[in-house]
Design an enzyme around this catalytic site. Structure first.
Site, mmCIF file in Angstrom:
data_model
loop_
_atom_site.group_PDB
_atom_site.id
_atom_site.type_symbol
_atom_site.label_atom_id
_atom_site.label_comp_id
_atom_site.label_asym_id
_atom_site.label_seq_id
_atom_site.Cartn_x
_atom_site.Cartn_y
_atom_site.Cartn_z
ATOM 1 N N HIS A 5 0.837 -1.204 0.000
ATOM 2 C CA HIS A 5 0.000 0.000 0.000
ATOM 3 C C HIS A 5 0.868 1.249 0.000
ATOM 4 O O HIS A 5 0.583 2.224 -0.701
ATOM 5 C CB HIS A 5 -0.914 -0.038 1.235
ATOM 6 C CG HIS A 5 -1.678 1.201 1.481
ATOM 7 N ND1 HIS A 5 -1.431 2.028 2.568
ATOM 8 C CD2 HIS A 5 -2.692 1.793 0.811
ATOM 9 C CE1 HIS A 5 -2.251 3.063 2.532
ATOM 10 N NE2 HIS A 5 -3.038 2.948 1.487
ATOM 11 N N GLU A 29 2.205 1.879 -3.404
ATOM 12 C CA GLU A 29 1.161 2.451 -4.254
ATOM 13 C C GLU A 29 1.103 3.967 -4.097
ATOM 14 O O GLU A 29 1.032 4.711 -5.070
ATOM 15 C CB GLU A 29 -0.193 1.818 -3.889
ATOM 16 C CG GLU A 29 -1.381 2.421 -4.604
ATOM 17 C CD GLU A 29 -2.526 2.756 -3.651
ATOM 18 O OE1 GLU A 29 -3.022 1.837 -2.940
ATOM 19 O OE2 GLU A 29 -2.945 3.935 -3.614
ATOM 20 N N HIS A 30 1.152 4.440 -2.869
ATOM 21 C CA HIS A 30 1.140 5.892 -2.634
ATOM 22 C C HIS A 30 2.339 6.551 -3.308
ATOM 23 O O HIS A 30 2.224 7.582 -3.956
ATOM 24 C CB HIS A 30 1.194 6.178 -1.128
ATOM 25 C CG HIS A 30 -0.151 6.261 -0.477
ATOM 26 N ND1 HIS A 30 -0.579 7.385 0.212
ATOM 27 C CD2 HIS A 30 -1.162 5.371 -0.398
ATOM 28 C CE1 HIS A 30 -1.800 7.165 0.687
ATOM 29 N NE2 HIS A 30 -2.177 5.959 0.342
ATOM 30 N N GLU A 77 -3.974 7.799 7.651
ATOM 31 C CA GLU A 77 -4.930 6.902 6.992
ATOM 32 C C GLU A 77 -5.195 5.680 7.867
ATOM 33 O O GLU A 77 -6.341 5.242 8.019
ATOM 34 C CB GLU A 77 -4.402 6.458 5.620
ATOM 35 C CG GLU A 77 -5.380 5.600 4.838
ATOM 36 C CD GLU A 77 -4.875 5.230 3.450
ATOM 37 O OE1 GLU A 77 -3.792 5.695 3.048
ATOM 38 O OE2 GLU A 77 -5.588 4.465 2.764
#
Lengths: 423, 419
Positions: B68, B71-72, B143
């Site tokens: 993840h 991905e950012h 997040e």
């Protein structure tokens, strides 16, 4: 090209022909002012109507009929559109060329018509077991609002900012009122809705199902329509600043700013606000994302949305509690900068481009078409998405700056973790 | 340039499949007359891939949340970020990381070719530095805290931790604040170089586009040699780790997620049979659904899902209930009864019709089409093969699936405001 029909006083139908889809969507919306007194009944109505009917006297039988129509998708609900409540029932059925043995569209349309009118036409009323079921589900839905923290914070800000206005009411009603719901009150709400609501029927698909307009005309002819056009939404400037705080056992705080202006109404009036809102807090190119989140790292999300009927703008963000003051100042600084015209032609062009690109996609999604026209239910001549895109190109920097300058901060709502003192 | 090109058709639509020599898969569904286009460039790499052999032969174990995190970071480059490039064209762009995939997407009405160029470019050009990694740790930390406040997410994560002993599907996709603090630019490059390889990747597109022209562009652009990743998955017993997981959070009434552990990597037809079984036994037309609602044991948000990927599978049932244990008991009774006597033939036919209608309606929507193509690409199954299998699936197939399911291996995850 949209084809419109008048079926009764305050009841219109719109057929949006399109060859693109393999199914046909039939959507029926009832619009009337939100009212505290019957909020629970109005919230329960669509679920009661979709749960059973004289022809399908229990939930399982009704859903099995939908299965036989190739899983025709029935969805219902209640929304707030400014000071108005929308009760909506819609069904989406595959076109006849794909329905192997059962022509689904005409039957689905008749099915939906039956859900709306049969109780009235047969005197079926509302049955004790379904009332008990829906009262429980509504009570759980109201209580369950605390589960989705972002949505909870938004609701709390709106309720504080618009206290005393219909828009400040919860679309579900309040927990204390659920027990007061009775068969009689439900019947009153149901008949009132059939008789006095503004009604829009939207059909999106290849062909207009044969006879469906006549079926709905007959239905409304039988209820004793008594439609009087409603007053428009309450619009007012920002008042004395309200600051509301709530604490919960959470990790991420929520900061919601409620702003008001007197620029409200249809698309022609509010286009600059729409563009300004996107420039401020639309996509990842927006001022709030680029500056408040990426540069200053004061929030995880930070977005702006406008409610054009009310002249209201809501900016909501997920924050660390310790950053609350800085985040609020940074957000308002971005709005102030736009009000002074402190943005580039390219930034304005980016927003217009992005909004235009999204709007051009509306025609490719039946639910988006439905929502687009529903949001414009009180516009005498709603712009099509294509015409809206054309008008967007003409929005100027000066108009956007004026739109930003027209907003004043009215309410600040903050949801904080337990035990966090805020200076 | 292509190794193979095939066409798959269903209900008047077609998907053209291209396989490139470096292993990249491209699916294009032309939709004449549609203004919207939707594209995903994805990799079969997600949160479960936490142990692997890097291309240089090193055995690598990475901290939770790195897929993840990557991905950012992929949106950033030395010159700026991909969002700025999309802002110039008007496209709406995003990305997501799941257990077994990471996908980069855009939706647009205009300037499709430029948007495709942007997508093909930034996904293939990573740029990670110690400074940019540190900055992202702050944002992703926020997040993580947002998801930690979401009971719907937490009840699922807890369920997976209860079902699985060792399989990394039990790890939260975003990781923890502590685990992402261990991520470095070197680790990000190790993951990127292993999994963001054409042999492990796919592109899925739907809209009014020319498939061959897209294939020509992709073939000219994505020329890196292919090297399939070598993953390492721990052995996972058939049993659940525990039968119950509980957490206290501020909720109005208890949320639950019941998982029945299934044999992983079932053949496609059995997976479809599982989905039909769930709809028949627990969907809105089922006997049990009505009973649970009438007895005030479930609310309006009750749903089921067949949750499956590389090395994991479970039948999940989720919702809110004043008595989740009672719901579990009733679900297991219904499964036992169906295993004894088979499913109701009328409900089977209804569920099959419902699945068919849903498949037809999904062809209306470019995003739904691409989403389905991504599922096929990740599973390495043939486009529209689910729809074809649905034509011939029988009640006996569903009964056979239920007979093979060990319902004793179940776990109930509950979130409530009190212990």
């Amino acid at each position: 090209m949209l084809q419109t029909y008048t079926l009764a006083e305050g009841v219109s139908a719109a057929f949006i022909p399109t060859e693109q889809f393999r199914s046909t969507l039939l959507s029926v919306s009832f619009y009337f002012p939100l009212q505290a007194d019957y909020a629970c009944e109005n919230a329960m109505l669509p679920y009661l109507l979709a749960g059973q009917s004289p022809s399908y006297p229990d939930f399982s039988t009704l859903n099995r009929q939908l299965d036989m129509l190739y899983g025709a998708a029935l969805s219902v609900g209640t929304e707030k559109l400014g000071d108005f409540c929308e009760v909506n029932l819609k069904i989406n059925a595959i076109n006849d060329e794909y329905a192997r043995s059962t022509p689904a569209v005409a039957q689905a349309a008749t099915f939906l018509r039956g859900l709306i009118f049969e109780r009235f036409e047969t005197g079926y009323g509302f049955q004790p077991e379904e009332i008990a079921r829906e009262k429980r589900l509504l009570a759980e839905a109201i209580a369950g609002e605390i589960n989705e923290k972002r949505r909870l914070a938004l609701s709390c800000c709106i309720e504080a900012m618009c206290a005393g206005e219909p828009y400040g009411l919860s679309r579900l009603g309040v927990a204390e009122q659920v027990e007061n719901v009775t068969a009689q009150r439900l019947q009153t709400a149901y008949v009132q809705m059939l008789r006095t609501a503004q009604v829009q029927i939207r059909i999106i698909g290849k062909t207009l199902p044969k006879g469906i307009l006549e079926e709905f005309t007959r239905g409304f002819a039988g209820v004793g329509r008594n439609y009087v056009p409603f007053a428009m939404d309450i619009v007012k400037p920002a008042g004395t600043l309200k600051q509301v705080q709530r604490r919960m056992d959470i990790k991420q705080g929520k900061l919601v700013l409620g702003l008001r202006s007197t620029t409200a109404g249809g698309d022609d009036t509010t286009l600059p606000v729409y563009v300004m809102c996107d420039l401020l807090g639309g996509g990842p190119y927006s001022r709030l994302f680029a500056n408040v989140r990426e540069k200053l790292q004061l929030c995880y999300y930070c977005a702006a949305r406008s409610v054009r009927r009310k002249g209201v703008m809501i900016i909501d963000s997920g924050i660390e509690a310790d950053n609350r003051e800085q985040a609020q100042q940074a957000i308002l600084a971005e709005l102030a900068a736009i009000a002074k015209g402190d943005f580039t032609a390219e930034q304005l062009a980016t927003s217009i481009r992005s909004l235009s690109d999204s709007l051009k996609g509306v025609k490719d999604d039946a639910d988006l078409i439905d929502k687009y026209y529903s949001a414009r239910f009180s516009d005498p001549a709603p712009l099509s998405p294509e015409d809206f895109v054309q008008k967007l190109q003409g929005v100027t920097a000066g108009q956007v700056a004026d739109a930003a300058a027209g907003f004043g901060l009215d309410t600040v709502f903050v949801l904080l973790p337990q035990g966090k003192e805020v200076q | 340039m292509f190794k193979a090109q095939k066409e798959h058709t269903y209900a008047g639509d077609r998907v053209v499949e291209y396989r490139f020599e470096n292993g990249l898969t491209l699916y294009v569904c032309p939709k004449p007359g549609f203004g919207s286009k939707y594209a995903i460039y994805g990799t079969r790499y997600g949160s479960i891939d936490n142990a692997f052999t890097a291309p240089d032969g090193r055995e690598v174990q990475v901290p939770p949340g790195i897929a993840h995190f990557l991905e950012h970071k992929l949106f950033e480059s030395e010159d700026g970020d991909a969002f700025s490039r999309y802002a110039a064209t008007g496209a709406s762009a995003n990305a997501y990381t799941s257990f077994d995939r990471t996908c980069y997407l855009f939706a647009c009405s205009d300037r499709f070719q430029e948007n495709l160029d942007i997508l093909l470019d930034f996904v293939r050009h990573p740029y990670f530095t110690a400074q940019t990694v540190q900055k992202e740790q702050g944002i992703i930390g926020q997040e993580i805290r947002m998801y930690e406040d979401s009971p719907k997410w937490v009840v699922l994560v807890n369920l997976l931790q209860g079902v699985y002993h060792n399989h990394p599907v039990r790890i939260d996709i975003t990781g923890t604040v502590e685990s992402i603090a261990q991520i470095t630019d070197e680790l990000l490059y190790a993951c990127y170089n292993t999994f963001y390889n054409p042999a492990n990747m796919f592109i899925c597109i739907a809209g009014d586009v020319d498939p061959d022209a897209i294939a020509q562009k992709v073939g000219r652009t994505v020329t890196e040699p292919g090297l399939a990743p070598v993953r390492s998955m721990p052995a996972e017993p058939k049993t659940v780790r525990t039968g119950d997981v509980r957490r206290v959070m501020p909720v109005a009434q208890p949320l639950f997620c019941l998982g029945i552990k299934d044999t992983p990597n079932r053949p496609q037809k059995e997976r479809l049979a599982a989905e039909l079984a769930a709809e028949i036994l627990f969907g809105k037309s089922s006997v049990l659904y009505k009973q649970l609602v009438d007895q005030a044991l479930i609310g309006g948000d009750f749903g089921t899902e067949y949750f499956a990927g590389n090395g994991f599978a479970a039948l999940l049932l989720e919702g809110e209930s004043k008595d989740p244990q009672a719901v579990r008991a009733r679900v297991l009774e219904a499964l036992s009864a169906a295993r004894q006597s088979g499913v109701d033939p009328q409900l089977f036919e209804g569920a099959r019709r419902r699945a068919y209608g849903s498949a037809i309606r999904s062809l209306n929507d470019v995003e739904a089409i691409v989403s389905a193509l991504v599922d096929y690409a990740v599973a390495e199954e043939v486009p529209f093969s689910d729809e074809e299998l649905l034509e011939n699936i029988t009640k006996a197939d569903v009964d056979a699936y239920l007979a093979s399911l060990d319902i004793t291996q179940n776990c109930l995850s509950v979130i409530s405001k009190h212990e």
